[in-house]
Scaffold this active site. Structure first.
Site, mmCIF file in Angstrom:
data_model
loop_
_atom_site.group_PDB
_atom_site.id
_atom_site.type_symbol
_atom_site.label_atom_id
_atom_site.label_comp_id
_atom_site.label_asym_id
_atom_site.label_seq_id
_atom_site.Cartn_x
_atom_site.Cartn_y
_atom_site.Cartn_z
ATOM 1 C CD GLU A 189 115.608 -9.847 64.567
ATOM 2 O OE1 GLU A 189 116.103 -9.129 63.683
ATOM 3 O OE2 GLU A 189 114.388 -9.968 64.749
ATOM 4 C CD GLU A 237 115.674 -10.561 48.201
ATOM 5 O OE1 GLU A 237 114.623 -9.968 48.524
ATOM 6 O OE2 GLU A 237 116.783 -10.271 48.685
ATOM 7 C CG PHE A 265 112.898 -14.541 55.385
ATOM 8 C CD1 PHE A 265 112.443 -15.652 56.090
ATOM 9 C CD2 PHE A 265 113.957 -13.819 55.924
ATOM 10 C CE1 PHE A 265 113.007 -16.030 57.297
ATOM 11 C CE2 PHE A 265 114.524 -14.183 57.143
ATOM 12 C CZ PHE A 265 114.046 -15.290 57.823
ATOM 13 C CB SER A 294 117.022 -6.755 59.374
ATOM 14 O OG SER A 294 117.493 -6.141 58.196
ATOM 15 C CB CYS A 336 109.222 -9.287 64.319
ATOM 16 S SG CYS A 336 107.453 -9.019 64.363
ATOM 17 C CE LYS A 344 112.192 -6.078 47.611
ATOM 18 N NZ LYS A 344 112.724 -7.394 48.087
HETATM 19 P P1 NAD Z 1 115.777 -7.925 55.493
HETATM 20 O O1 NAD Z 1 115.944 -6.612 56.141
HETATM 21 O O2 NAD Z 1 116.993 -8.680 55.087
HETATM 22 O O3 NAD Z 1 114.905 -7.768 54.142
HETATM 23 C C1 NAD Z 1 113.673 -7.105 54.155
HETATM 24 C C2 NAD Z 1 113.439 -6.499 52.773
HETATM 25 O O4 NAD Z 1 114.473 -5.551 52.502
HETATM 26 C C3 NAD Z 1 113.489 -7.528 51.657
HETATM 27 O O5 NAD Z 1 112.448 -7.264 50.754
HETATM 28 C C4 NAD Z 1 114.865 -7.331 51.023
HETATM 29 O O6 NAD Z 1 114.868 -7.550 49.632
HETATM 30 C C5 NAD Z 1 115.188 -5.879 51.317
HETATM 31 N N1 NAD Z 1 116.619 -5.655 51.596
HETATM 32 C C6 NAD Z 1 117.474 -6.500 52.228
HETATM 33 N N2 NAD Z 1 118.696 -5.925 52.332
HETATM 34 C C7 NAD Z 1 118.607 -4.703 51.775
HETATM 35 C C8 NAD Z 1 119.539 -3.629 51.583
HETATM 36 N N3 NAD Z 1 120.788 -3.726 52.000
HETATM 37 N N4 NAD Z 1 119.101 -2.518 50.963
HETATM 38 C C9 NAD Z 1 117.830 -2.396 50.536
HETATM 39 N N5 NAD Z 1 116.912 -3.390 50.692
HETATM 40 C C10 NAD Z 1 117.295 -4.526 51.300
HETATM 41 O O7 NAD Z 1 114.830 -8.784 56.438
HETATM 42 P P2 NAD Z 1 114.454 -10.324 56.274
HETATM 43 O O8 NAD Z 1 115.665 -11.128 56.621
HETATM 44 O O9 NAD Z 1 113.759 -10.573 54.992
HETATM 45 O O10 NAD Z 1 113.347 -10.467 57.425
HETATM 46 C C11 NAD Z 1 113.653 -10.698 58.769
HETATM 47 C C12 NAD Z 1 113.653 -9.418 59.580
HETATM 48 O O11 NAD Z 1 112.382 -8.781 59.517
HETATM 49 C C13 NAD Z 1 113.917 -9.653 61.056
HETATM 50 O O12 NAD Z 1 114.806 -8.684 61.525
HETATM 51 C C14 NAD Z 1 112.548 -9.489 61.700
HETATM 52 O O13 NAD Z 1 112.575 -9.109 63.060
HETATM 53 C C15 NAD Z 1 111.969 -8.422 60.834
HETATM 54 N N6 NAD Z 1 110.513 -8.381 60.936
HETATM 55 C C16 NAD Z 1 109.959 -7.386 61.677
HETATM 56 C C17 NAD Z 1 108.588 -7.338 61.842
HETATM 57 C C18 NAD Z 1 107.963 -6.249 62.683
HETATM 58 O O14 NAD Z 1 106.749 -6.196 62.763
HETATM 59 N N7 NAD Z 1 108.742 -5.389 63.309
HETATM 60 C C19 NAD Z 1 107.770 -8.300 61.228
HETATM 61 C C20 NAD Z 1 108.369 -9.297 60.465
HETATM 62 C C21 NAD Z 1 109.756 -9.323 60.328
#
Ligand code: NAD
Length: 482
Positions: free
Chosen positions: A382, A176, A149, A226, A281, A173
């Protein structure tokens, strides 16, 4: 009420799902539409369209494929402010932050336009007498990307341009929580004329992700999100025989040495902590004042944090927006409660921050802790909000040790005027993205982006030549002509 559609085979189609999720402007509380939580059948349609398109797309000369990306780049520039405003509305970050991130995304489109040169292989004559050997890079099929997000427009552009420039077809994808900017970008891609099925977008959440990870028609998966989900994506996709790159979460340290240029360092560190409301991140999270640096650092940081103007990112003069949702706000607040409960000293409390004009906004004010022990939850996990811990270490060695003990290893920074300290730090610190007098060590499109340890699962990182490597197979041809 606007109900979003999926983009499959060059058309906007309605998902068959009965589950829809509200998209909300986190500053105003206004509803921005409903996103379908699509089904396995929707994923399958997208994969079929992408598989069909792959046959001709891979035969399209790289120079012609690049021209579609040139058109996309032109359209993204033309609609730059419109897309940036969508990002602010759906995510909450300020308009300047949205613009900055979109610019970074577009740089990846620009880089991928170089695909005719970037995809080149190598040849060596006479590897044995009269025998020549060459390797060529070939596209591999259908790739998917799953994105978070916090950078709604930029992160998908870390993958889409490279995947299709190299001759693969693609299924996105998006998160959402923030699908609207990608919907607009895909409308522009449609206008750019990409053949049907080359680019596909399936909205949804975990069911769509799992359908992607298990789908036999998908060759590889790029993920950003994450760490627990990154690990799940990595293991599940790999178990299904796919190539995977999964970028996860972070807990970034910033080390400030006593010889640092303080005035500059503090404003840069403050931006690192509170920029994008800490939802980056690469955000600074644990700020380590070394030796005599601690006292002036904490004082100046506190003054800077107090001057931050929290509000709606589209309003003039606002320097920090809300977090992405009320659910996320609750999560950030619960970390702050843990910090208090575990005995850290709260130097600045952002829990009660409100904005009169936007009573429904998901606001959290800048929050600073001191006396934080490395064993505390706020030091280990985090938080992904505008919360920092300011800590103290006696020496550079101690600071490096604190960084090395952390399970995450995404980004880290040092502020110093000593080349020796900077060199020592980058040599030993064990983190992948390192800033020297830089607060947010964000590699540009032509450099690899990604962490190590608990922050990254895979081999090849995002962007740059790693992107080209990830989306191609190196085929070796050995020839003898008699
Ligand atoms: P998230 O892990 O909750 O969601 C990421 C994606 O995974 C979304 O598209 C979501 O629909 C899907 N998802 C969520 N839970 C899931 C599950 N249980 N099973 C399958 N798919 C699932 O992450 P977020 O809250 O959208 O984004 C923030 C996170 O992203 C932070 O931890 C941040 O550090 C990380 N991030 C990392 C980088 C990097 O370069 N390392 C860059 C941007 C963000």
């Amino acid at each position: 009420m606007k109900q979003l559609r999926n983009y499959i085979g060059g058309e906007w189609v309605r998902s068959a799902t009965t589950e829809w999720q509200e998209i909300t402007n986190p500053a105003t509380g206004e509803s921005l539409g409903q996103v379908p939580l699509s089904t396995r059948a929707d994923v399958d349609s997208a994969v079929q369209a992408a598989t069909h398109a792959f046959k001709t797309w891979r035969e399209t000369p790289p120079v012609v494929r690049a021209r579609y990306l040139f058109k996309l780049k032109f359209l993204l520039d033309q609609h730059f402010d419109e897309i940036a405003k969508i990002v602010t509305r759906e995510n909450g970050k300020t308009l300047d932050e949205a613009r900055g991130s979109l610019k970074r995304g577009i740089e990846n489109v620009e880089y991928a336009c170089g695909t005719p040169a970037l995809m080149m292989g190598k040849t060596l004559e006479d590897v044995a007498s009269g025998i020549d050997c060459e390797f060529v890079r070939q596209p591999m099929g259908v790739f998917a990307a799953i994105t978070p997000f916090n950078f709604p427009a930029m992160v998908p552009l870390w993958f889409l341009p490279y995947a299709v420039a190299t001759g693969n077809t693609f299924v996105l994808k998006p998160s959402e929580q923030v699908p609207l900017s990608q919907i607009r970008i895909f409308e522009l891609a449609h206008e750019a004329g990409f053949p049907p099925g080359v680019l596909n977008l399936v909205n949804g959440a975990r069911d769509v992700v799992n359908a992607i990870l298990e789908h036999p028609g998908i060759t590889g998966v790029s993920f950003v999100g994450s760490s627990p989900v990154a690990k799940h994506v990595y293991t599940t996709a790999a178990a299904h025989g796919k190539r995977v790159q999964a970028l996860g979460g972070a807990k970034n340290h910033i080390v400030v040495m006593p010889d640092a240029d303080f005035d500059r360092a503090v404003s840069v560190v403050s931006e690192s902590i509170f920029g994008c409301t800490g939802q980056r991140c690469l955000a600074g999270s644990i700020i380590v004042g070394t030796g005599k640096a601690y006292k002036p650092l904490r004082e100046k940081l506190l003054a800077n944090a107090k001057a931050i103007n929290v509000g709606y990112g589209l309003d003039e003069g606002v320097t920090m927006g809300p977090v992405v949702s009320h659910k996320h706000r609750e999560r950030v607040l619960s970390y702050i409660e843990h910090g208090v409960g575990e005995g850290a000293t709260m130097t600045l409390d952002g829990r009660k921050t409100t904005v009169d004009k936007y009573p429904s906004g998901a606001f959290v004010g800048p929050t600073i802790f001191e006396d934080v022990d490395p064993s505390m939850k706020i030091a280990r996990e985090e938080i992904f909000g505008p919360v920092a811990s300011v800590t103290h270490s006696e020496t550079l060695d101690d600071a490096i040790e604190a960084v090395r003990m952390n399970p995450f290893a995404n980004a880290v920074s040092i502020f110093t005027t000593s080349g020796k300290s900077a060199r020592e730090f980058r040599y030993r610190v064990g983190v992948s993205m390192i800033g020297v007098n830089i607060g947010v060590a964000a590699p540009m499109a032509f450099f690899p982006f990604g962490g190590t340890k608990g922050s990254f699962f895979g081999d090849l990182k995002a962007n740059g030549t790693d992107g080209i490597e990830f989306y191609t197979d190196k085929k070796v041809v050995i020839s003898r002509w008699t």
